[in-house]
Write a protein that holds these residues in place. Sequence first.
Motif, mmCIF file in Angstrom:
data_model
loop_
_atom_site.group_PDB
_atom_site.id
_atom_site.type_symbol
_atom_site.label_atom_id
_atom_site.label_comp_id
_atom_site.label_asym_id
_atom_site.label_seq_id
_atom_site.Cartn_x
_atom_site.Cartn_y
_atom_site.Cartn_z
ATOM 1 N N THR A 126 1.022 -1.231 -0.095
ATOM 2 C CA THR A 126 -0.163 -0.156 -0.248
ATOM 3 C C THR A 126 0.921 1.080 -0.101
ATOM 4 O O THR A 126 0.400 2.302 -0.287
ATOM 5 C CB THR A 126 -0.987 -0.102 1.161
ATOM 6 N N SER A 185 4.166 3.284 -4.974
ATOM 7 C CA SER A 185 3.599 4.123 -6.109
ATOM 8 C C SER A 185 2.818 3.156 -6.929
ATOM 9 O O SER A 185 3.159 1.939 -7.451
ATOM 10 C CB SER A 185 4.607 4.919 -6.745
ATOM 11 N N VAL A 186 1.626 3.632 -7.168
ATOM 12 C CA VAL A 186 0.640 2.837 -8.164
ATOM 13 C C VAL A 186 1.377 2.662 -9.553
ATOM 14 O O VAL A 186 1.078 1.805 -10.208
ATOM 15 C CB VAL A 186 -0.660 3.541 -8.426
ATOM 16 N N VAL A 226 3.643 -0.218 -9.261
ATOM 17 C CA VAL A 226 3.090 -1.405 -9.306
ATOM 18 C C VAL A 226 2.479 -1.672 -10.379
ATOM 19 O O VAL A 226 2.380 -2.810 -11.182
ATOM 20 C CB VAL A 226 1.637 -1.350 -8.284
ATOM 21 N N GLY A 227 1.845 -0.860 -11.287
ATOM 22 C CA GLY A 227 1.409 -1.030 -12.618
ATOM 23 C C GLY A 227 2.466 -1.604 -13.646
ATOM 24 O O GLY A 227 2.323 -2.316 -14.243
ATOM 25 N N SER A 239 -5.060 -4.567 -8.149
ATOM 26 C CA SER A 239 -5.506 -3.220 -6.925
ATOM 27 C C SER A 239 -5.645 -4.140 -5.656
ATOM 28 O O SER A 239 -5.332 -3.550 -4.434
ATOM 29 C CB SER A 239 -6.636 -2.547 -7.297
ATOM 30 N N GLN A 267 -2.365 -4.768 -3.926
ATOM 31 C CA GLN A 267 -1.726 -3.492 -3.374
ATOM 32 C C GLN A 267 -2.488 -3.340 -2.090
ATOM 33 O O GLN A 267 -1.655 -2.731 -1.256
ATOM 34 C CB GLN A 267 -1.625 -2.568 -4.366
ATOM 35 N N TYR A 268 -3.937 -3.319 -1.973
ATOM 36 C CA TYR A 268 -4.460 -2.418 -1.123
ATOM 37 C C TYR A 268 -5.111 -3.497 0.020
ATOM 38 O O TYR A 268 -5.659 -3.010 0.830
ATOM 39 C CB TYR A 268 -5.659 -1.591 -1.727
ATOM 40 N N ALA A 323 -11.283 5.583 -8.507
ATOM 41 C CA ALA A 323 -10.215 5.181 -8.895
ATOM 42 C C ALA A 323 -9.874 5.799 -10.487
ATOM 43 O O ALA A 323 -10.742 6.116 -11.172
ATOM 44 C CB ALA A 323 -10.479 3.399 -9.073
ATOM 45 N N ASP A 338 -5.728 6.021 -11.303
ATOM 46 C CA ASP A 338 -4.216 5.700 -11.625
ATOM 47 C C ASP A 338 -3.853 4.468 -11.942
ATOM 48 O O ASP A 338 -3.056 4.547 -12.798
ATOM 49 C CB ASP A 338 -3.360 6.498 -10.328
ATOM 50 N N LEU A 339 -4.433 3.385 -11.505
ATOM 51 C CA LEU A 339 -3.812 2.219 -11.959
ATOM 52 C C LEU A 339 -4.457 1.788 -13.356
ATOM 53 O O LEU A 339 -3.541 1.461 -14.161
ATOM 54 C CB LEU A 339 -4.342 0.970 -10.916
ATOM 55 N N THR A 363 -2.287 3.987 -15.733
ATOM 56 C CA THR A 363 -0.960 3.692 -15.829
ATOM 57 C C THR A 363 -0.802 2.415 -16.705
ATOM 58 O O THR A 363 0.241 2.196 -17.380
ATOM 59 C CB THR A 363 -0.420 3.325 -14.331
#
Length: 304
Positions: free
Chosen positions: A114, A117-118, A121-122, A167, A170-171, A231, A233-234, A237
């Motif tokens: 978490t 950075s998104v 991660v992407g 996602s 990540q979260y 949502a 950003d993911l 990206t």
Amino acid sequence: MKQGFSWRVLVFITPALLIYAVFSALPLLDTLRLGLYSTDDTGARTFSGLANYATILNDPQWSASFWNAMLNNLKFFGIHMLAQNPMGLLLAALLSLRNVRFAAFYRTVFFLPTLLSVVIVGFVWQLILSPLWGVSERLLGWVGLADWFAPWLGLESSALITLSLMSVWQYVGIPMMLIYAAMIAIPEDVIEAAVVEGASPWRIFWQIRLPLILPTLGLVTILTFVANFNAFDLIYTVKGGLAGPNYSTDILGTLFYRTFFGYQSQVASPTMGAAVATLMFLVILLGVGAYFLVVQRRLQRFAM
């Protein structure tokens, strides 16, 4: 004394109120205002009332994009509810048990994504899942599942599910920590009394722990709802502003981005973008309102 106290409180809360007004309240009000205007070819804005909203909801091209994004957003939220929150509940229940070795280490490991950075991660997941140079096909081959591999991010049927699971990975630490904090706050006397009565750990979880953390589960649900409908950003990206393939990963956030700022062949329209943002706000407001009117009331009655 009371007057002096009220002035001291006002002095302390004024900076926070100013920051909230400048960066949250005023932009929101301006967005609501901007959505009531239309822009002509010269860039001039004229008041048009609810015409932008009528276009988004009734025009065949606009309505198809909006409802596709809305449906994808609901799927995105549903996958988080079915995967992320139950997984967070399971991890929290396991880590809150007594005598779990390295519990602090496990909490850190699960929560660490978490903080990433998104964008990172992407990018990393794109490398892992790439059919050209990714390692996922080889990893599946090691366990005899090589035939299951597919370019999941490139297929309309699986791209949104894959992004949702990225996602979730990540979260998942956020609901885990919230539920874990609620579980360790349960009085030990209650658990010990159940153990003395001969209750099994499974029965203790379902009949004692779970009912006592229902308010926290409700909070996790509404936080997941708000985060998922905000949502952007993911998706951006990994799939860009077009949210491909063929808009199969398009959600309200990416639709707003393309509408407000423009993207490739789509011309930017701040007024239409503001209308899309206002509809996003209304969807979130209705969801939060339904939670407080229906779910929260039932939880309060249950607690009483």
